[in-house]
Scaffold this motif. Structure first.
Motif, short mmCIF file in Angstrom:
data_model
loop_
_atom_site.label_atom_id
_atom_site.label_comp_id
_atom_site.label_asym_id
_atom_site.label_seq_id
_atom_site.Cartn_x
_atom_site.Cartn_y
_atom_site.Cartn_z
N VAL A 48 0.83 -1.20 0.00
CA VAL A 48 0.00 0.00 0.00
C VAL A 48 0.87 1.25 0.00
CG1 VAL A 48 -1.78 1.24 1.29
CG2 VAL A 48 -1.73 -1.26 1.34
N LEU A 49 0.40 2.26 -0.73
CA LEU A 49 1.04 3.57 -0.75
C LEU A 49 -0.05 4.62 -0.72
CD1 LEU A 49 3.47 5.50 -1.13
CD2 LEU A 49 3.25 5.12 -3.59
N GLU A 50 -0.05 5.46 0.31
CA GLU A 50 -1.06 6.53 0.40
C GLU A 50 -0.53 7.78 -0.27
OE1 GLU A 50 -3.69 9.10 3.61
OE2 GLU A 50 -2.19 7.70 4.35
N GLU A 51 -1.38 8.39 -1.08
CA GLU A 51 -1.03 9.63 -1.78
C GLU A 51 -2.05 10.69 -1.39
OE1 GLU A 51 -0.86 11.50 -6.23
OE2 GLU A 51 -1.53 9.46 -5.97
N ARG A 52 -1.63 11.69 -0.67
CA ARG A 52 -2.56 12.67 -0.11
C ARG A 52 -3.15 13.64 -1.13
NH1 ARG A 52 -2.50 11.67 5.18
NH2 ARG A 52 -0.59 10.94 6.11
N SER A 73 0.34 -4.25 3.65
CA SER A 73 -0.91 -3.74 4.22
C SER A 73 -1.05 -3.99 5.71
CB SER A 73 -2.12 -4.34 3.50
OG SER A 73 -2.29 -5.69 3.85
N ARG A 74 -0.61 -5.09 6.21
CA ARG A 74 -0.69 -5.48 7.63
C ARG A 74 -2.14 -5.58 8.13
NH1 ARG A 74 4.48 -5.76 8.42
NH2 ARG A 74 5.94 -4.04 8.31
N GLN A 75 -3.10 -5.51 7.23
CA GLN A 75 -4.49 -5.70 7.63
C GLN A 75 -4.81 -7.19 7.58
OE1 GLN A 75 -7.44 -3.11 5.94
NE2 GLN A 75 -6.00 -1.42 5.78
N THR A 76 -5.68 -7.64 8.48
CA THR A 76 -5.97 -9.06 8.57
C THR A 76 -7.42 -9.41 8.26
OG1 THR A 76 -6.38 -8.83 10.94
CG2 THR A 76 -4.15 -9.44 10.27
N PHE A 82 -9.60 1.35 4.48
CA PHE A 82 -8.85 2.55 4.82
C PHE A 82 -9.75 3.63 5.41
CE2 PHE A 82 -6.57 0.49 1.33
CZ PHE A 82 -5.37 0.25 1.98
N GLY A 83 -11.01 3.31 5.61
CA GLY A 83 -11.95 4.31 6.12
C GLY A 83 -12.25 5.34 5.04
N ILE A 93 0.20 -5.69 -6.01
CA ILE A 93 0.18 -7.11 -5.64
C ILE A 93 0.95 -7.89 -6.69
CG2 ILE A 93 -1.97 -7.66 -6.84
CD1 ILE A 93 -2.66 -9.46 -4.38
N THR A 94 1.60 -8.95 -6.27
CA THR A 94 2.30 -9.84 -7.19
C THR A 94 1.59 -11.19 -7.17
OG1 THR A 94 4.40 -8.74 -6.78
CG2 THR A 94 4.49 -10.96 -7.72
N LEU A 95 1.11 -11.60 -8.32
CA LEU A 95 0.47 -12.90 -8.47
C LEU A 95 1.33 -13.74 -9.40
CD1 LEU A 95 -3.21 -11.72 -9.02
CD2 LEU A 95 -2.15 -12.48 -6.89
#
Length: 127
Positions: A48-52, A73-76, A82-83, A93-95
């Motif tokens: 993930v990369l946030e761009e403001r 992401s560290r989300q489970t 992200f709200g 993502i790498t598939l």
């Protein structure tokens, strides 16, 4: 200084070291015919990369200069969350398909409140 405080400081230092030296890229997901048609949560595999200010282009974000800005992401949960934000979220993502034949899979984005969603798939080094 008490031994309890020393122990707590050591534990905190070790925790910070583990966080700082942890993986900087999420692991790739191997997708093959053995995966079948069962649903697979992609949440742990996203970077993930946030761009403001929402002004970057795919050429900028995919450049080597941005490589280290992505974090796992560290989300489970079953899906990324992200709200409500005004910023853009770049996801990577790498598939991997180790097989000889093409595989067809559906990627569901089950969130109706997205303002915009764009998919970029690299082919021959370009998007």
């Amino acid at each position: 200084m008490s031994s309890t405080a020393s122990c707590l400081r050591l534990c905190l230092a070790m925790l910070l070291w583990l966080i700082a030296t942890g993986p900087t890229v999420a692991a790739g997901l191997r997708v093959d015919s053995d995966t079948g048609i069962r649903p697979v949560s992609l949440t742990p595999y996203w970077d993930v990369l946030e761009e403001r200010d929402a002004s970057w282009t795919i050429d900028q974000v995919s450049s080597p200069a941005f490589e280290q800005r992505f974090v796992p992401s560290r989300q489970t949960a079953d899906s990324l969350n992200f709200g409500l934000r005004k910023s853009a979220e770049w996801l990577r993502i790498t598939l991997e398909n180790p097989g000889q034949r093409s595989l067809y899979r559906l990627h569901e984005v089950a969130f109706v409140h997205l303002h915009s969603l764009q998919l970029y798939i690299p082919e021959d080094g370009a998007f």
